[in-house]
Design an enzyme around this catalytic site. Structure first.
Site, PDB file in Angstrom:
ATOM      1  CB  CYS A   1      43.153 -17.014  39.947  1.00  0.00           C
ATOM      2  SG  CYS A   1      44.301 -16.038  39.010  1.00  0.00           S
TER       3      CYS A   1
ATOM      4  CG  HIS B   1      39.604 -17.881  37.215  1.00  0.00           C
ATOM      5  ND1 HIS B   1      39.489 -16.622  37.759  1.00  0.00           N
ATOM      6  CD2 HIS B   1      40.873 -17.952  36.713  1.00  0.00           C
ATOM      7  CE1 HIS B   1      40.623 -15.968  37.594  1.00  0.00           C
ATOM      8  NE2 HIS B   1      41.483 -16.752  36.956  1.00  0.00           N
TER       9      HIS B   1
ATOM     10  CG  ASN C   1      42.811 -13.453  35.196  1.00  0.00           C
ATOM     11  OD1 ASN C   1      42.287 -13.421  36.319  1.00  0.00           O
ATOM     12  ND2 ASN C   1      43.715 -14.347  34.861  1.00  0.00           N
TER      13      ASN C   1
HETATM   14  O1  UT7 Z   1      44.320 -16.681  36.050  1.00  0.00           O
HETATM   15  C1  UT7 Z   1      45.370 -17.559  35.782  1.00  0.00           C
HETATM   16  C2  UT7 Z   1      45.056 -18.283  34.560  1.00  0.00           C
HETATM   17  N1  UT7 Z   1      45.734 -17.737  33.409  1.00  0.00           N
HETATM   18  C3  UT7 Z   1      45.164 -17.848  32.232  1.00  0.00           C
HETATM   19  O2  UT7 Z   1      44.061 -18.249  32.171  1.00  0.00           O
HETATM   20  C4  UT7 Z   1      45.942 -17.566  30.953  1.00  0.00           C
HETATM   21  C5  UT7 Z   1      46.045 -18.814  30.169  1.00  0.00           C
HETATM   22  N2  UT7 Z   1      46.615 -18.631  28.857  1.00  0.00           N
HETATM   23  C6  UT7 Z   1      45.965 -17.986  27.864  1.00  0.00           C
HETATM   24  O3  UT7 Z   1      44.879 -17.535  28.056  1.00  0.00           O
HETATM   25  C7  UT7 Z   1      46.614 -17.914  26.503  1.00  0.00           C
HETATM   26  O4  UT7 Z   1      47.744 -18.758  26.474  1.00  0.00           O
HETATM   27  C8  UT7 Z   1      47.016 -16.481  26.119  1.00  0.00           C
HETATM   28  C9  UT7 Z   1      45.767 -15.642  25.870  1.00  0.00           C
HETATM   29  C10 UT7 Z   1      47.832 -15.838  27.229  1.00  0.00           C
HETATM   30  C11 UT7 Z   1      47.846 -16.481  24.835  1.00  0.00           C
HETATM   31  O5  UT7 Z   1      47.141 -17.138  23.790  1.00  0.00           O
HETATM   32  P1  UT7 Z   1      47.903 -18.182  22.841  1.00  0.00           P
HETATM   33  O6  UT7 Z   1      46.928 -18.602  21.830  1.00  0.00           O
HETATM   34  O7  UT7 Z   1      48.492 -19.230  23.749  1.00  0.00           O
HETATM   35  O8  UT7 Z   1      49.012 -17.294  22.160  1.00  0.00           O
HETATM   36  P2  UT7 Z   1      50.590 -17.463  22.193  1.00  0.00           P
HETATM   37  O9  UT7 Z   1      51.138 -17.036  23.519  1.00  0.00           O
HETATM   38  O10 UT7 Z   1      50.967 -18.818  21.704  1.00  0.00           O
HETATM   39  O11 UT7 Z   1      51.019 -16.396  21.107  1.00  0.00           O
HETATM   40  C12 UT7 Z   1      50.652 -16.546  19.732  1.00  0.00           C
HETATM   41  C13 UT7 Z   1      51.183 -15.353  18.954  1.00  0.00           C
HETATM   42  C14 UT7 Z   1      52.658 -15.070  19.172  1.00  0.00           C
HETATM   43  O12 UT7 Z   1      53.205 -14.646  17.941  1.00  0.00           O
HETATM   44  P3  UT7 Z   1      54.121 -15.625  17.049  1.00  0.00           P
HETATM   45  O13 UT7 Z   1      55.239 -16.046  17.930  1.00  0.00           O
HETATM   46  O14 UT7 Z   1      53.205 -16.759  16.697  1.00  0.00           O
HETATM   47  O15 UT7 Z   1      54.509 -14.762  15.893  1.00  0.00           O
HETATM   48  C15 UT7 Z   1      52.659 -13.940  20.155  1.00  0.00           C
HETATM   49  O16 UT7 Z   1      53.815 -13.138  20.065  1.00  0.00           O
HETATM   50  O17 UT7 Z   1      50.485 -14.168  19.353  1.00  0.00           O
HETATM   51  C16 UT7 Z   1      51.442 -13.165  19.716  1.00  0.00           C
HETATM   52  N3  UT7 Z   1      50.879 -12.352  20.784  1.00  0.00           N
HETATM   53  C17 UT7 Z   1      50.152 -11.242  20.541  1.00  0.00           C
HETATM   54  N4  UT7 Z   1      49.804 -10.633  19.409  1.00  0.00           N
HETATM   55  C18 UT7 Z   1      49.042  -9.524  19.511  1.00  0.00           C
HETATM   56  C19 UT7 Z   1      50.929 -12.563  22.110  1.00  0.00           C
HETATM   57  N5  UT7 Z   1      50.266 -11.598  22.748  1.00  0.00           N
HETATM   58  C20 UT7 Z   1      49.768 -10.769  21.808  1.00  0.00           C
HETATM   59  C21 UT7 Z   1      48.981  -9.610  21.845  1.00  0.00           C
HETATM   60  N6  UT7 Z   1      48.644  -9.038  20.675  1.00  0.00           N
HETATM   61  N7  UT7 Z   1      48.540  -9.068  23.009  1.00  0.00           N
END
Ligand code: UT7
Length: 337
Positions: free
Chosen positions: A114, A264, A294
């Site tokens: 990226c 970004h 993204n």
């Molecule tokens: O360009 C390179 C840079 N990359 C990025 O900028 C990405 C950086 N990371 C992020 O933006 C965030 O970490 C994410 C958006 C990818 C995820 O957000 P989060 O607040 O860290 O969520 P999480 O991965 O901790 O997941 C929380 C919950 C989980 O459920 P449980 O285990 O708490 O029951 C996931 O299974 O949300 C669930 N989950 C979803 N639910 C509905 C994960 N993805 C989804 C989804 N829809 N698409």
């Protein structure tokens, strides 16, 4: 570094087809509410069947050249950031060279994930130091959806496709027929960095020489993008903020000297966290992640192009770019329009 390196024209392209969050709910178990709250993304653009990364890169390049009032035959170098080029060989830059009808240019691709577009500006600065007469097309294009795991709801909602391009030269250019993407921005400074210890946080290694496929192999999850979102999030906020502060300090600026921040566009929460830590007025931060998701290295030139086109960036403004990606890699630049 020479004090007359200019970004002359800004071009971008996003495919016509849009996938809304609503449509995403038909692909994986997700909701518009979850995606918007966690990422700020409302929709993303995706290539049509048969549409390639070089098609998008070409469209963005034509716009950048038009905006700069430059004929493609003037170019001396074409460099393309991408992790999803049309194929391994030939590279995307030579495909572009062929389609643009230029000859005798240097033409190469590189991978800084990226962070690739701003890395390209940094590489172009090096070229300008060795020969100030260079006219360089820096292009960033990505069909991230070709490496998206559509079964993985934690990543597939995040990515989109697009491309952007700029022309870099040692002069301010006033085209006979300016477009809304015309403009001259002096490169005041650029920094790039990396930390390979974070490499496993964001990967797509299947098909590479460390994990080659044999004829007839079934492609597994390893071919597609994997991300440890939480860790990448922390890494991104820390290093985007850090490199912006280092660059401002190097140039003798404070955040009050920055009129526009173009970060970004990976996630609205990352953008807001970086903005908070830099203590920049939120009204100075350009955001279009809601429309594109993204798009990896294409995200900065997509945002920069839209910011110029819409008048968010005006002549006289000082603009800071900052980015972050797999590797881990990150970079920042300060431009004076
Ligand atoms: O360009 C390179 C840079 N990359 C990025 O900028 C990405 C950086 N990371 C992020 O933006 C965030 O970490 C994410 C958006 C990818 C995820 O957000 P989060 O607040 O860290 O969520 P999480 O991965 O901790 O997941 C929380 C919950 C989980 O459920 P449980 O285990 O708490 O029951 C996931 O299974 O949300 C669930 N989950 C979803 N639910 C509905 C994960 N993805 C989804 C989804 N829809 N698409």
């Amino acid at each position: 570094m020479p004090d007359n390196i200019y970004l002359n024209g800004f071009g971008y392209y996003a495919p016509e087809r849009i996938i809304t969050n609503e449509e995403m709910t038909t692909i994986v178990d997700t909701s518009d509410e979850w995606i918007v709250t966690r990422t700020g993304i409302k929709e993303r653009h995706i290539v049509a069947p048969g549409e390639t990364c070089s098609d998008m890169a070409y469209a963005a390049s034509v716009k950048a050249l038009e905006a700069a009032g430059m004929d493609a035959t003037e170019l001396t170098a074409i460099m393309c950031a991408t992790i999803t080029g049309d194929g391994v060989v030939p590279n995307m830059a030579t495909k572009l060279q062929h389609r643009l009808g230029t000859k005798n240019t240097i033409a190469f691709d590189y991978n800084a994930a990226c962070a690739g577009f701003v890395y390209g500006v940094h590489i172009a600065q090096g070229f300008m130091c060795t020969d100030p007469s260079h006219k360089i097309l820096v292009v960033a294009g990505e069909v991230l959806t070709s490496r998206t795991n559509w079964d993985d709801r934690t990543t597939c909602v995040l990515f989109g496709d697009g491309a952007g391009a700029v022309v870099i030269s040692n002069e301010q250019r006033t085209p006979a027929k300016p477009t809304a993407l015309s403009g001259n921005a002096m490169l005041e400074g650029v920094l790039s960095s990396a930390d390979g210890t974070g490499g496993d946080l964001l990967t797509a290694y299947g098909g590479g020489s460390a994990h080659p496929y044999k004829k007839g192999d079934v492609v597994g999850d390893e071919f597609f993008l994997y991300m440890n979102g939480r860790e990448v999030y922390k890494y991104a906020v820390r290093n985007m903020t850090g490199i912006c502060n280092t660059l401002m300090e190097k140039l003798g600026y404070t955040i009050d000297d920055i009129d526009v921040l173009v970060p970004h566009q990976a996630n609205l929460r990352i953008i807001e966290a970086v903005g908070d830590r830099l203590k920049i007025d939120p009204s100075k931060v350009f955001i279009n992640v809601h429309k594109y998701g993204n798009t990896s290295c294409a995200s900065i030139p997509l945002a920069l192009g839209e910011a110029v086109e819409s008048g968010f960036i005006k002549p006289g403004m000082r603009v800071m770019l900052c980015t972050f990606g797999g590797g881990m890699t990150w970079s920042a630049a300060i431009l004076k329009f």
